[in-house]
Design a protein around this motif. Structure first.
Motif, PDB file in Angstrom:
ATOM      1  N   VAL A  34       0.940  -1.156   0.034  1.00  0.00           N
ATOM      2  CA  VAL A  34      -0.011  -0.037  -0.081  1.00  0.00           C
ATOM      3  C   VAL A  34       0.886   1.441  -0.150  1.00  0.00           C
ATOM      4  N   SER A  35       2.028   1.156   0.564  1.00  0.00           N
ATOM      5  CA  SER A  35       2.912   2.246   0.536  1.00  0.00           C
ATOM      6  C   SER A  35       3.485   2.652  -1.055  1.00  0.00           C
ATOM      7  N   LYS A  36       3.427   1.642  -1.826  1.00  0.00           N
ATOM      8  CA  LYS A  36       3.813   1.943  -3.317  1.00  0.00           C
ATOM      9  C   LYS A  36       3.060   0.981  -4.067  1.00  0.00           C
ATOM     10  N   PRO A  37       1.708   1.506  -4.359  1.00  0.00           N
ATOM     11  CA  PRO A  37       1.072   0.703  -5.227  1.00  0.00           C
ATOM     12  C   PRO A  37       1.269   0.808  -6.636  1.00  0.00           C
ATOM     13  N   ASN A  38       2.395   0.203  -7.363  1.00  0.00           N
ATOM     14  CA  ASN A  38       2.517   0.241  -8.623  1.00  0.00           C
ATOM     15  C   ASN A  38       2.637  -1.308  -9.190  1.00  0.00           C
ATOM     16  N   TRP A  39       2.073  -1.370 -10.549  1.00  0.00           N
ATOM     17  CA  TRP A  39       2.083  -2.912 -11.003  1.00  0.00           C
ATOM     18  C   TRP A  39       2.793  -2.995 -12.387  1.00  0.00           C
ATOM     19  N   GLY A  40       2.401  -2.093 -13.441  1.00  0.00           N
ATOM     20  CA  GLY A  40       2.649  -2.232 -14.826  1.00  0.00           C
ATOM     21  C   GLY A  40       2.534  -3.755 -15.222  1.00  0.00           C
TER      22      GLY A  40
END
Length: 1366
Positions: free
Chosen positions: A490-496
């Protein structure tokens, strides 16, 4: 793909500006031209159309009606008809021609207006380049001083105008060719067959290099292991082929390839190797392969790798070509520069298949419209046919062409979805709402769209959760599996994370939900944090965007960054939201989502879709509709001002959009789909609704920018192909392509490359060029090339002529077609030209097809001539006519060949026989026929006449001898010519035509009859007793005997009749000469050893043998006369040998009678020579007197052999008698020591020992050596030794027997013992057999001698004891 780009540098832009100026020189105001420009010469024209294939249109300013087409071709009114017609014509597709004197103006609605002939001609004279926007040639305005224009200026003006017309014409043809290359749908590019393979052309420089390479090899300058057989083969190849003027001519006309050089050598060595005897462990195939490898090494030499790479790269041009390669090739053909091509490429949108397919549909619609027009069906301007019924057939053919083109276009698959249209089954109702079934040709099942949606979830913003929780997203599209991203803190919600979804919905919904992972043990589901539904379309932006998530409490501000890419399928041409209002469909004006779908190449539909639906709700089939810009419908919202409509009879639909660019794009897409000939032109609208001169802020499609930038292009690009006479345009295209092909680096021989054939086939099919016209033009072009000295393959000419012949004579496989009177007339002209060319080639076949190259050329030429002469159908009369023509050609060929050969040998220079300056052998060109000169051929060896023949002397005789030598040289050349004809030309033709053998025999007889004239004149000038001409007879007769077709033919019979009296005369003189030599020789013979006998006998036997060998090598062809000659020569030999034997025997008797009878006698060497002479005559009689065949073959040999046997027996008997007489005389001397003899006491006083015995042994040894050394007949020597030994024993035994009662005197006993011992040992050494040596007589003699010796021993012992006792 070639394309003009806006990112080009300044140099490219400057080049395009120059190109615009270049093309723009054809546009502008009309200029008045006062000087008429004659049309270029052309050999053939289909139809009586004018303007080199371009239809003339009048000024369009006064035309009325709905605009069917605003495009028109460039005006080339300064040209004249090609077909010889007295009036100009207008062409309407497929080669149709309209007399322009009656129908010269065509309005926008397709109607044809009449113009009086006088009015048209006066207007044409006053302003020959009248046109509104058409490209204009360079001209000069009329002036009062125009009459003062010099003739040179007029010619220059004519030349400039002609060049401009040709350039504009070629540009227009190039435009059509570019469209054929960009979108071919009729022809296929086929790979070349094995028989089609073309080889690199031989240049003069390459030919010279090859000759130098082979010359260096023969001189030993190239280090290579080679046996004598290979060197002889290379020598023959170099002298006969490489140095031939005919090969040089082939190289000059571009018909000789590297493969020809190799094949000729291969054929030559195959015959040589096959004739060699078999070698154990070495096959002939291995020898052939080895020789060919060495040939390649000599041929290639020090050729660098770059040339080989160039040759390999050039070979690719003979294979299937890409579009870029085809573009480059036709740029070269039409001399189009690169930047010019780029401009045309972009203006025509050649890289846009949709535009090209739309262009085809517009062309077909225009052709069908013209064909269906009332004027087309009723006016009597159609081409003149052979029969009137063909006019209706002609209409059917045109309809069939259009139907075929449509079917071919339909067969082109639509990529990425879409199915071919299909008919509804009877009773099955599955049509779309709002469309009546009667108007329906498509169903919703025919419209299938396939999309691929790529969804990339990149990042989330606005999430305020903390801790070690993880979040993830799910993606879902109707009908597809749900996908999930990975877990992200949740602190860094990045997926790609990317998800791919296949769908058939144009308006799909993509549901994306955000979840937080619940780590509790008792919790089943994860917590949903938010969700969003995306509604992408194929035209949406592909860039990532942030979408606000919907949450449960609607308090969180969550934004999810998502990139959505929805690929547009190929069959989806355009899409978007439009307002629509129609009569039969979409009767309510509201915004709908429309998709333009291509079902097939000729079927398009505007389909309305709802969200999350795969099938269209409503659909408009665009068949028959015309699209154009229009005013907004009154019922539509005023805020939607940009409208366009689709109209057809009984139906119309109006569309509107708020974006002007969107409207322009829709109109362009629908314009391509409908295939209409009218091109929509956007109106100019101001803000207040009034017309303005410009249309701002409208984006240009590819090509529009180029057209505005280069206004001169529009006349070429927008010209309606249906307004051109494509028959004449294709004629120019085909001629230029053939000229380009003939100048390529390949020996094409008139064959087009696969790429060229591909484009020509496409042009013919697309623009309706008649097949008969195509191949008539092709045949005419090939004839032009052949008449200019270039080599054309008869097979391709046969193919083109056969197609035209089948059409004209109505023998086509698909049945009878229409035949115009002009096609028939042109066919007859071409047929006459072709027949004249073929007859010339057959007459000069040695020089038209040297060494049989191209392979089978003469056979193909004969087949083509047979086709030309057969006319409508093959009959016996036609076959006889063909044979008669070929027979006449070959008779003329005999004269041509002999004339050239005789000129080459300079035989005709003997007209001034006494003038030595007329002919000089050292200056005559050399022609090698080594097999005849060197005598390597058994059947054709050159005979050397015996040198004892009587010859004349003097200057006149020298000139005659030189003339005879040159006649023999000419005979060798003639033989070589006929052998080359048989080797390279006759066999393939003989297999194809059963009667060709008879015609060829007559040709050869005619050839030899021409030679016989010169031969008879030469022989008549020879002295009567000169025999040098026999070498000429032997050469000719040896060749004729090997040729079964010429053996005992007319010339062979003439040869026999000419030389028979000379042979008889020669034999008579030889017989007299031999008889005289025998008489004179033996009378003066010194009997010295010479050969096998004496000088006279050796000379006689050589003459007899040489005479018989000479007559035998003549190989007299007539059996009766040959047998007569043999009998006479055998009888002559028998008589001469008998005469020589008699003279030798007489001389032997005389010389032996004069010889000594005592121990000093030694056989004279002369007697041995005489014996040798008789023995030699006996041995030679076996060959000289025996017949070759027949029952009486031994009659002369038996008689002479018996005679010589008696003569040898006589000499042996006489010689032995003389030797025995010497022994008898010796014993007479020993008789003086007998008991009771008065001389015994006196002789005993001398105390003799064995002197007399030693003397006899010396006599014996001397004569044995003389016989052994001087006598050559071993049988004779052995026989005489045996008889002599035996008779000596008999003589000794007789002498002892006479003294049986008397005791021998010691002297007598000593001599006898010495004689007996030496006699045995000497004859044993001479090879007398033991049974002869140890005979009974010898044992009796030895026994008596032993007794006498014992008695003498006892007597001596008693006397010794008596003396002792005393």
């Amino acid at each position: 793909m070639l394309r003009s780009s806006s990112s080009e540098d300044e140099d490219d832009n400057d080049r395009e500006d120059f190109a615009g100026a270049y093309f723009g020189q054809y546009s502008g105001q009309t200029q008045n031209t006062t000087t008429p420009v004659p049309a270029p010469r052309n050999t053939y024209s289909a139809g009586s159309g004018s303007n080199y294939g371009y239809a003339t249109k009048s000024d369009y300013s006064n035309s009325s009606g709905s605009p069917a087409s605003t495009s028109r071709p460039p005006s080339f009114d300064n040209t004249k008809p090609m077909g010889g017609s007295s009036f100009d014509t207008v062409s309407i597709g497929s080669g149709l021609s309209v007399p322009q004197s009656n129908y010269d103006t065509k309005s926008h609605d397709g109607s044809i207006h009449c113009t009086p002939i006088k009015q048209y001609r006066s207007s044409s004279r006053s302003n020959s380049f009248r046109s509104d926007r058409g490209p204009q040639p360079i001209g000069r305005s009329a002036s009062p001083t125009s009459s003062l224009m010099s003739e040179r200026e007029r010619e220059e003006l004519i030349r400039i105008n002609t060049e401009q017309e040709d350039r504009r014409r070629q540009l227009q043809i190039y435009v059509f060719v570019l469209r054929c290359i960009a979108f071919p749908f009729n022809a296929k590019q086929k790979p070349p067959q094995a028989t089609y393979k073309r080889h690199a052309k031989m240049s003069k420089q390459e030919h010279h290099r090859i000759k130098e390479r082979f010359r260096a090899f023969l001189k030993g300058e190239i280090e290579m292991l080679a046996d004598d057989a290979l060197r002889n083969a290379v020598q023959s190849y170099y002298e006969v082929f490489l140095k031939s003027d005919r090969v040089a001519s082939m190289v000059k006309c571009g018909a000789c390839s590297e493969n020809d050089f190799r094949e000729v050598f291969k054929n030559n060595i195959e015959k040589r190797v096959r004739s060699l005897p078999a070698i154990n462990g070495l096959s002939k195939e291995t020898v052939l392969a080895s020789w060919m490898t060495k040939f390649d090494a000599i041929y290639r030499g020090d050729e660098d790798e770059s040339k080989r790479m160039q040759r390999s790269a050039a070979a690719a041009n003979e294979l299937i070509l890409s579009k870029d390669q085809l573009y480059e090739m036709f740029q070269s053909i039409f001399d189009i520069k690169k930047y010019e091509h780029l401009i045309l490429f972009n203006a025509l949108q050649l890289d846009n298949p949709d535009e090209q397919a739309a262009q085809v549909r517009r062309e077909l619609a225009s052709r069908q419209q013209q064909l269906d027009s009332h004027d087309f069906k009723t006016k009597l301007w159609r081409p003149q046919f052979l029969v009137k019924e063909m006019e209706s057939m002609y209409i059917s053919e045109l309809n069939s062409q259009i139907s075929t083109l449509k079917a071919n276009l339909e067969s082109v698959p639509v990529k990425a979805g879409g199915a071919l249209p299909r008919r509804q089954k009877k009773g099955h109702h599955n049509h779309i709402d709002g469309v009546e079934e009667s108007d329906l040709s498509l169903s919703k099942h025919d419209v299938v769209l396939s999309f691929t949606i790529e969804v990339v979830i990149q990042e989330l913003r606005g999430l305020k959760l903390t801790g070690n929780k993880n979040v993830y997203c799910t993606m879902e599209v109707d009908g597809c599996d749900k996908l999930q991203t990975g877990l992200a803190p949740v602190s860094k919600p990045n997926w790609g994370t990317q998800g791919d979804f296949p769908t058939t919905q144009p308006l799909p919904h993509i549901k994306i939900k955000l979840y937080m992972e619940n780590s509790g043990l008792l919790t089943i589901e994860d917590k949903e944090l938010g969700k969003v539904t995306l509604k992408p379309t194929a035209t949406n932006s592909k860039n990532p965007q942030f979408y606000k998530l919907t949450t449960k409490n609607n308090t969180d501000d969550l934004h999810l960054r998502v990139a959505v890419r929805m690929d547009k399928p190929q069959n989806m041409k355009y899409c978007g939201y439009l307002y629509a209002l129609g009569k039969r469909v979409w009767s309510t004006c509201k915004s709908r989502y429309f998709v333009l779908v291509q079902v097939s190449q000729c079927a398009f539909a505007v389909c309305r879709y709802k969200e999350r639906k795969a099938e269209p709700i409503e659909m408009l089939h665009l068949k028959g509709f015309t699209v154009d810009y229009c005013e907004r419908h009154p019922e539509m919202d005023p805020n939607i001002p940009y409208a366009f409509n689709a109209v057809k009879e009984g139906d119309s639909v109006t569309f509107a959009t708020a974006d002007e660019n969107e409207r322009h794009h829709w109109v362009q897409a629908l314009y391509r789909a409908t295939g209409q000939s009218h091109k929509p032109t956007p109106p100019t609208i101001a803000a207040n609704g009034t017309n303005t001169p410009n249309l701002p802020n409208v984006s240009k499609a590819q090509g529009e920018f180029e057209r505005e930038r280069n206004p001169g292009l529009d006349e070429f690009l927008s010209a309606d192909p249906c307004n051109f006479n494509h028959a004449q345009l294709f004629q120019i295209l085909q001629r230029l392509t053939l000229e380009y092909r003939m100048n390529e680096a390949y020996t094409c021989l008139g064959w087009f490359s696969p790429g060229q054939n591909y484009i020509l086939d496409e042009y013919v099919a697309r623009y309706g060029v008649r097949g008969c016209h195509r191949y008539l033009c092709y045949t005419s072009d090939l004839l032009d090339q052949a008449e200019n000295g270039l080599m054309i393959d008869p097979n391709i000419m046969h193919f083109a002529f056969a197609f035209s012949s089948a059409h004209v004579y109505g023998n086509k496989p698909d049945g009878l077609g229409t035949i115009t009177t002009e096609e028939r007339a042109t066919f007859e002209v071409i047929r006459g030209r072709l027949q004249a060319l073929l007859e010339h080639q057959i007459t000069h076949f040695r020089y038209s097809f040297p060494f049989g190259r191209p392979d089978g050329a003469l056979k193909a030429t004969l087949s083509l001539l047979e086709k030309v002469l057969m006319k409508e159908r093959s009959t016996q009369h036609s076959v006889d006519e063909v044979r008669t023509v070929i027979k006449k050609c070959l008779e003329e060929a005999a004269l041509v060949n002999y004339t050239r050969i005789s000129e080459f040998a300079k035989i005709e220079a003997y007209a001034d026989a006494c003038d030595d300056s007329v002919f000089n052998l050292s200056r005559m060109p050399e022609m090698h026929y080594a097999e005849f000169v060197t005598g390597t051929s058994k059947s054709c060896s050159v005979l050397s006449v015996p040198s004892f023949a009587v010859t004349l002397e003097g200057m006149a005789q020298d000139n005659l001898s030189e003339r005879l030598e040159e006649m023999t040289h000419l005979a060798g050349l003639c033989i070589e010519v006929l052998q080359q004809n048989e080797e390279h030309h006759a066999e393939p033709c003989r297999q194809a035509f059963t009667w060709f053998d008879d015609v060829l025999i007559e040709h050869n007889e005619m050839f030899w009859s021409l030679f016989a004239v010169d031969m008879d004149a030469c022989l008549e000038a020879q002295p009567p007793d000169s025999w040098d001409s026999f070498s000429l007879f032997s050469l000719l007769n040896g060749y004729l005997l090997t040729e079964k077709n010429l053996k005992n033919g007319k010339f062979h019979h003439h040869l026999r009749e000419t030389f028979a009296p000379q042979v008889v005369r020669y034999v008579d003189l030889m017989e007299s000469s031999v008889a005289q030599s025998i008489d004179k020789g033996f009378s003066k013979e010194k009997w010295e050893p010479h050969g096998g006998g004496c000088a006279t006998s050796e000379d006689m036997l050589w003459k007899l043998s040489a005479l018989q060998t000479f007559i035998k090598e003549l190989q007299w062809p007539e059996e009766v006369f040959a047998e007569h000659l043999e009998h006479r020569l055998k009888l002559m030999a028998s008589d001469m040998i008998e005469a020589a034997g008699n003279r030798t025997t007489q001389a032997f008797d005389i010389m032996l009678a004069r010889a000594s009878k005592y121990l000093d006698f030694v056989i004279p060497s002369e007697l041995c020579v005489m014996i040798n002479t008789l023995a030699d005559c006996k041995s030679q009689a076996l060959n000289l007197c025996i017949m070759s065949t027949g029952d009486a073959m031994h009659q002369y040999h038996t008689r002479i052999e018996e005679f010589l046997e008696k003569a040898l027996k006589h000499t042996m008997t006489s010689l032995i008698a003389r030797l025995i007489l010497v022994m008898e005389n010796t014993f007479v001397k020993l008789k003086r020591f007998d008991e009771g003899s008065l001389l015994k006491s006196l002789l005993s006083l001398t105390k003799p020992t064995d002197e007399l015995g030693k003397e006899y042994v010396q006599f014996l040894s001397a004569n044995l050596d003389m016989i052994r050394q001087k006598t050559g007949d071993e049988i004779f020597v052995n026989t005489i030794f045996e008889i002599w030994y035996s008779q000596q024993l008999h003589c000794l035994n007789k002498w002892l027997a006479e003294r049986a009662d008397l005791a021998l005197h010691p002297y007598q006993l000593t001599c006898v013992i010495h004689i007996i011992k030496k006699l045995y040992s000497y004859f044993e050494l001479q090879g007398v057999p033991p049974e002869c040596l140890d005979s009974d007589v010898y044992r009796r003699v030895c026994g008596r001698v032993n007794e006498e010796e014992t008695s003498h021993s006892l007597l001596e012992s008693r006397n010794a004891r008596a003396v002792t006792n005393f």
